[in-house]
Enzyme design. Structure first.
Site, short mmCIF file in Angstrom:
data_model
loop_
_atom_site.label_atom_id
_atom_site.label_comp_id
_atom_site.label_asym_id
_atom_site.label_seq_id
_atom_site.Cartn_x
_atom_site.Cartn_y
_atom_site.Cartn_z
N CYS A 65 0.95 -1.32 -0.09
CA CYS A 65 -0.19 -0.02 0.07
C CYS A 65 0.90 1.33 -0.15
O CYS A 65 0.32 2.11 -0.77
CB CYS A 65 -0.99 -0.02 1.28
N HIS A 87 -2.10 1.77 7.10
CA HIS A 87 -2.43 1.55 5.58
C HIS A 87 -2.16 2.71 5.13
O HIS A 87 -2.61 3.77 5.50
CB HIS A 87 -3.86 1.01 5.65
N ASN A 140 -9.19 3.53 -2.33
CA ASN A 140 -8.31 2.39 -1.91
C ASN A 140 -7.76 1.48 -2.98
O ASN A 140 -8.13 1.85 -4.27
CB ASN A 140 -9.01 1.69 -0.85
#
Length: 360
Positions: A132, A287, A308
């Site tokens: 990520c 994240h 995302n």
């Protein structure tokens, strides 16, 4: 929306809460040590979804998202690949603020503000790799190339993931957004066409557990008619954005999407729609995602709009909203970015040694 550079102030970052994961006070935000029975249990639980959906104060809807229908807690945790930067590195990083005279709209969405930039609306999938930190950086930079230079290009997450090495972190086992942007500044990143993301099918084949290994740095385009060094695109010096809503909004409004890092709790895996705020479950890790806008819900809740990289089967077609103005889950405490550089458009550079440590 037209683009124009606005003046901003640079100062040196100083954190007052060095013990927290994203400068969030309180040990409760730290990823907790979990027993093997919890780690091997499903990340998606009907009990969590029920608790949220029956809570009139929650403000968001939970669901059993198809993206994680077969994931254990341990598998989900591996996607949360943000590592904490050292205090020394953070305090030596420039931080920008924007003039308070800039009038910002009540609602903003980069996808419509720069509708000519197709990359802003892309939703990708990091697969089973804790990459990520690399996705958030590369996706933001490619959007900024379109916004600043009218260059529509998709850039390679794989280059950053595989070639930054130990400086950025541990590849699929996590990395640091700040160092990702420093890599983009000093060594650039090739196009996605040159070096596609390695995990196109996910971790479904035998032998891929307990983790998906980081791809090797090859430094050679998959297409024989492309040269690695000529495909490189760069950012200008990495910087942080001051941790308050106005400066974050001004940065996105003037310069484009930014990479943000925040603490993920168990309930976040269940997000479907609405304005997320943590309701239940333990902290699992950090994240990184791409922040593309903001607004206020029909219920009067201020929110951030984010993309995302868990594909469109998760959340609201791959996007989510999170409460704005209260540093929910640390979302306003760790904003990293860099402006696109013209040097990648006009000159060649020397490749870095794939096996050497990067020195900034």
């Amino acid at each position: 929306m037209g683009f124009s550079f606005m003046p901003f102030t640079i100062f040196i970052l100083a954190f007052s809460s060095p013990s927290s994961f994203f400068n969030i006070a309180g040990a409760e935000t730290q990823p907790q040590h979990l027993s093997s029975s919890i780690l091997n249990s499903p990340i998606l639980k009907e009990s969590i979804a029920k608790e949220i959906n029956e809570n009139p104060e929650a403000g968001w809807e939970a669901a059993i998202n198809p993206r994680f229908s077969n994931f254990t807690v341990a598998q989900f945790k591996r996607l949360l690949g943000v590592k904490k930067s050292s205090r020394k590195e953070l305090t030596s990083t420039p931080v920008i603020t924007h003039p308070k005279s800039l009038k910002l709209p009540k609602n903003f969405d980069a996808r419509t503000a720069w509708s000519q930039c197709s990359t802003i609306g892309r939703i990708l999938d990091q697969g089973h790799c804790g990459s990520c930190w690399a996705f958030g950086a590369v996706e933001s930079l490619q959007d900024r190339f379109c916004i600043h230079f009218d260059v529509n290009v998709t850039l390679s997450v794989n280059d950053l993931l595989a070639c930054c090495g130990f400086l950025c972190g541990m590849g699929c086992d996590g990395g640091e957004p700040l160092y990702a942007w420093r890599y983009l500044s000093h060594h650039g990143v090739v196009s996605e066409e040159c070096d596609p993301y390695f995990d196109q099918i996910g971790c479904a084949h035998p032998g891929c557990e307990p983790s998906y290994p980081t791809p090797k740095c090859v430094k050679k385009c998959v297409s024989g008619n492309q040269l690695w060094r000529k495909s490189k695109h760069y950012s200008v010096r990495a910087y942080k954005v001051k941790s308050n809503p106005y400066d974050i909004m001004a940065e996105v409004y003037k310069n484009g999407p930014v990479e943000v890092a925040f603490t993920v709790y168990e309930d976040f895996a269940h997000y479907k729609s609405g304005v997320y705020k943590h309701i239940t479950g333990v902290a699992l890790g950090g994240h990184a995602v791409k922040l593309i806008g903001w607004g206020t819900s029909d219920d009067g809740e201020d929110y951030w709009l984010l993309a995302n990289q868990w594909n469109r089967s998760w959340g609201d077609d791959g996007y989510f909203k999170i409460k704005r103005g209260t540093n929910e889950c640390g979302i306003e405490a760790d904003i990293t970015a860099g402006l696109p550089s013209s040097k990648n458009l006009i000159r060649e550079v020397t490749d870095m040694d794939a096996n050497s440590d990067v020195s900034f």
